[in-house]
Motif scaffolding. Structure first.
Motif, mmCIF file in Angstrom:
data_model
loop_
_atom_site.group_PDB
_atom_site.id
_atom_site.type_symbol
_atom_site.label_atom_id
_atom_site.label_comp_id
_atom_site.label_asym_id
_atom_site.label_seq_id
_atom_site.Cartn_x
_atom_site.Cartn_y
_atom_site.Cartn_z
ATOM 1 N N GLY A 31 0.829 -1.217 0.000
ATOM 2 C CA GLY A 31 0.000 0.000 0.000
ATOM 3 C C GLY A 31 0.857 1.258 0.000
ATOM 4 N N PHE A 32 1.890 1.255 0.832
ATOM 5 C CA PHE A 32 2.781 2.411 0.951
ATOM 6 C C PHE A 32 3.493 2.689 -0.380
ATOM 7 C CE2 PHE A 32 7.117 3.977 2.019
ATOM 8 C CZ PHE A 32 6.761 5.202 2.584
ATOM 9 N N LEU A 33 4.059 1.629 -0.981
ATOM 10 C CA LEU A 33 4.808 1.811 -2.232
ATOM 11 C C LEU A 33 3.897 2.157 -3.409
ATOM 12 C CD1 LEU A 33 7.430 -1.080 -1.951
ATOM 13 C CD2 LEU A 33 7.843 1.364 -1.678
ATOM 14 N N SER A 34 2.655 1.655 -3.373
ATOM 15 C CA SER A 34 1.699 1.960 -4.454
ATOM 16 C C SER A 34 1.224 3.407 -4.358
ATOM 17 C CB SER A 34 0.483 1.034 -4.387
ATOM 18 O OG SER A 34 0.876 -0.302 -4.438
ATOM 19 N N HIS A 35 0.813 3.809 -3.147
ATOM 20 C CA HIS A 35 0.196 5.133 -3.001
ATOM 21 C C HIS A 35 1.230 6.251 -2.904
ATOM 22 C CE1 HIS A 35 -3.192 2.509 -1.317
ATOM 23 N NE2 HIS A 35 -3.502 2.855 -2.549
ATOM 24 N N LYS A 36 2.239 6.044 -2.066
ATOM 25 C CA LYS A 36 3.231 7.109 -1.861
ATOM 26 C C LYS A 36 4.359 7.033 -2.887
ATOM 27 C CE LYS A 36 1.391 8.228 2.262
ATOM 28 N NZ LYS A 36 0.517 9.354 2.455
ATOM 29 N N GLY A 37 4.718 5.801 -3.273
ATOM 30 C CA GLY A 37 5.841 5.634 -4.202
ATOM 31 C C GLY A 37 5.413 5.538 -5.649
ATOM 32 N N MET A 38 4.087 5.577 -5.892
ATOM 33 C CA MET A 38 3.519 5.574 -7.252
ATOM 34 C C MET A 38 3.945 4.348 -8.065
ATOM 35 S SD MET A 38 1.803 8.301 -7.005
ATOM 36 C CE MET A 38 1.201 8.692 -8.632
ATOM 37 N N ALA A 64 13.181 2.338 -9.175
ATOM 38 C CA ALA A 64 13.635 2.465 -7.778
ATOM 39 C C ALA A 64 14.031 3.901 -7.413
ATOM 40 C CB ALA A 64 14.806 1.517 -7.524
ATOM 41 N N GLY A 65 14.797 4.572 -8.274
ATOM 42 C CA GLY A 65 15.275 5.926 -7.967
ATOM 43 C C GLY A 65 14.133 6.895 -7.756
ATOM 44 N N ALA A 66 13.175 6.880 -8.681
ATOM 45 C CA ALA A 66 12.023 7.804 -8.589
ATOM 46 C C ALA A 66 11.200 7.502 -7.340
ATOM 47 C CB ALA A 66 11.150 7.673 -9.846
ATOM 48 N N THR A 67 11.033 6.223 -7.038
ATOM 49 C CA THR A 67 10.236 5.835 -5.870
ATOM 50 C C THR A 67 10.900 6.302 -4.576
ATOM 51 O OG1 THR A 67 9.269 3.943 -6.997
ATOM 52 C CG2 THR A 67 9.307 3.855 -4.600
ATOM 53 N N LEU A 68 12.206 6.068 -4.463
ATOM 54 C CA LEU A 68 12.917 6.504 -3.246
ATOM 55 C C LEU A 68 12.791 8.017 -3.058
ATOM 56 C CD1 LEU A 68 16.144 4.302 -3.352
ATOM 57 C CD2 LEU A 68 14.419 4.323 -1.542
ATOM 58 N N HIS A 69 12.840 8.755 -4.160
ATOM 59 C CA HIS A 69 12.704 10.211 -4.097
ATOM 60 C C HIS A 69 11.310 10.596 -3.576
ATOM 61 C CE1 HIS A 69 13.431 14.381 -5.097
ATOM 62 N NE2 HIS A 69 12.277 14.408 -5.763
ATOM 63 N N LYS A 82 8.156 7.766 10.748
ATOM 64 C CA LYS A 82 9.221 8.068 9.798
ATOM 65 C C LYS A 82 10.185 6.884 9.811
ATOM 66 C CE LYS A 82 11.345 11.052 7.082
ATOM 67 N NZ LYS A 82 11.853 9.955 6.275
ATOM 68 N N VAL A 83 10.309 6.221 8.680
ATOM 69 C CA VAL A 83 11.110 4.993 8.618
ATOM 70 C C VAL A 83 12.193 5.136 7.558
ATOM 71 C CG1 VAL A 83 11.029 2.542 7.999
ATOM 72 C CG2 VAL A 83 9.190 3.521 9.348
ATOM 73 N N LYS A 84 13.423 4.702 7.897
ATOM 74 C CA LYS A 84 14.525 4.762 6.918
ATOM 75 C C LYS A 84 14.293 3.718 5.824
ATOM 76 C CE LYS A 84 19.393 3.807 6.354
ATOM 77 N NZ LYS A 84 20.197 2.641 6.544
ATOM 78 N N ILE A 85 14.319 4.176 4.575
ATOM 79 C CA ILE A 85 14.187 3.253 3.439
ATOM 80 C C ILE A 85 15.314 3.568 2.449
ATOM 81 C CG2 ILE A 85 12.717 2.448 1.543
ATOM 82 C CD1 ILE A 85 10.291 3.291 3.191
ATOM 83 N N SER A 86 16.060 2.536 2.044
ATOM 84 C CA SER A 86 17.179 2.767 1.125
ATOM 85 C C SER A 86 17.394 1.520 0.291
ATOM 86 C CB SER A 86 18.438 3.088 1.928
ATOM 87 O OG SER A 86 18.718 2.016 2.810
ATOM 88 N N VAL A 87 18.254 1.626 -0.720
ATOM 89 C CA VAL A 87 18.628 0.430 -1.474
ATOM 90 C C VAL A 87 19.428 -0.492 -0.530
ATOM 91 C CG1 VAL A 87 20.009 -0.456 -3.417
ATOM 92 C CG2 VAL A 87 18.654 1.635 -3.689
#
Length: 440
Positions: free
Chosen positions: A385-392, A417-422, A433-438
């Motif tokens: 849900g988070f990656l779909s809605h917030k990460g498009m 991946a780059g656009a989503t992380l941004h 607030k959660v750290k998310i990285s490659v």
């Protein structure tokens, strides 16, 4: 529009083949009366021609529209079918679409619609979404090595592609697996089955060997991996110090890989295995720690970079592949002066490596590390849900998710991946607030 009038004799002459084999003959006859055909045949039995002949028969001349599509699980297979089709010299145009090289090249080839399009699911789906392929007149569909496509996780993409073919009349599906569950999205109604499998029900483990000219075998290993291509492979070493060395050497030569041994921190181990499981890396370098209990499906190759000391170790290492219905190959690497252990009989077939090396295609996935897990009340549904809605991200751009106690890993399509992380860098997951990285 007239249908293609071609003589099988001419095609066989162009291919320098004397006559059709029984399976190819049966396919030609069955396809002349049925528009839903399942062809069960072993790899290397000539099935490419068995579906190309009926496919060519269905093509219309002077139409200048795409009329047939072949979907395959791997670029090597796509290129192989294209080679056979071109050698048939039918006068019809063909274009091959697959990841790992410039999409623009394919876009140019697709501008003047080829009668036949061959490709892998990801790239074909991409072209259809971009409007590069006009699917309005595609009447014939071949799903070659369909069992492998399902194994590789291409179900969603294939469902999208088949759902984008409004004029589809004829479906030919090939597989080397008898107990195949054909999903509804294929639309195969009352298919006629042609079964030329030899009936070997047990998993097939082939044992082969490679002779190395260099004592440390590193250059030979590099050439071997280039020859095997982008397939799931475990490389076994006897000591953990070699694991890091081999992994680093491959990385320096441009081959993406992960490594795993007992001296690593738990999070590092989890990350390495997760990347291997989810397709972010197709190569795992490890000690015999990985020879037991690792549940990783669809491993195609086991490479014994260093020879196992005992028969038991050899058997355990090989147990990672040829599981369930899948086939696999174990490859022994012999340095000058090394010989095949006595417990291996008969003597393995020797692989001769090509003189030229081509780096394997890089994986389409990358793994994101999320610093939250089960103990933070985070589950897979939350992450999707988070990656779909917030990460498009679209659903098909999100791969395997693994949620551990305090962190999670998720595979996402590398190109996104780059656009989503941004997009998600300042967003909150479950109000935190959660750290998310490659993943490192």
């Amino acid at each position: 529009m007239e249908h293609s009038s071609f003589s099988i004799a001419d095609i066989l002459s162009n291919l320098q083949i004397g006559a059709l084999n029984d399976m190819q003959q049966a396919s030609l006859e069955t396809n002349s009366t049925s528009d839903a055909v399942v062809l069960l045949a072993d790899t290397g039995s000539g099935k490419t021609l068995a579906f190309l002949l009926p496919l060519v028969r269905s093509l219309k001349k002077n139409n200048n529209v795409s009329q047939a599509m072949i979907i395959v699980p791997a670029r090597e297979l796509a290129l192989q079918i294209e080679r056979v089709f071109k050698s048939m010299k039918t006068g019809f145009k063909v274009t091959c679409c697959y990841g790992g090289h410039l999409r623009e090249t394919e876009e140019n080839n697709l501008k003047e619609a080829p009668e036949l399009i061959i490709g892998t699911p990801g790239r074909l789906g991409d072209h259809i979404r971009r409007g590069n392929i006009n699917t309005a007149h595609i009447e014939t569909l071949v799903l070659d090595e369909f069992d492998k496509s399902l194994e590789e996780g291409f179900e969603k993409e294939m469902a999208f592609i088949i759902g984008s073919l409004p004029a589809l009349k004829k479906r030919i599906l090939t597989s080397a697996t008898e107990a195949l569950d054909i999903p509804e999205f294929v639309g195969l109604e009352n298919p006629t089955e042609i079964n030329f499998l030899k009936g070997e029900k047990s998993p097939a483990l082939a044992v082969k060997m490679v002779n190395s000219d260099d004592p440390d075998k590193s250059e030979t290993l590099f050439r071997l991996i280039c020859a095997l291509g982008n397939r799931s492979t475990i490389i076994f070493c006897n000591q953990r110090e070699f694991v890091g060395e081999v992994s680093g050497m491959l990385k320096d030569k441009g081959i993406l890989n992960v490594f795993y041994h007992g001296a690593m921190e738990q999070q590092e181990r989890d990350a390495a295995l997760c990347k291997f499981r989810n397709g972010s890396s197709n190569i795992l370098v490890t000690t015999d720690l990985a020879a037991r209990g690792l549940d990783i499906p669809n491993i195609r190759y086991i490479i014994h970079y260093q020879l196992p000391h005992t028969k038991e170790t050899f058997v355990h290492r090989n147990g990672r592949t040829a599981r369930m219905e899948a086939s696999g190959t174990a490859i022994l690497m012999l340095a000058p002066g090394e010989r095949v252990p006595d417990y291996i009989s008969p003597a393995p077939e020797v692989i001769t490596l090509p003189d030229t090396t081509v780096l394997p295609q890089k994986p389409d996935w990358t793994t994101l590390f999320i610093a939250a897990g089960k103990k933070d009340k985070v589950n897979k549904v939350d992450i999707v849900g988070f990656l779909s809605h917030k990460g498009m991200l679209k659903k098909e751009d999100i791969g395997i998710i693994e949620v551990k106690d305090f962190f999670s890993f998720v595979a996402v399509r590398k190109s996104k991946a780059g656009a989503t992380l941004h997009l998600i860098q300042s967003e909150r997951l479950k109000n935190k607030k959660v750290k998310i990285s490659v993943a490192k």
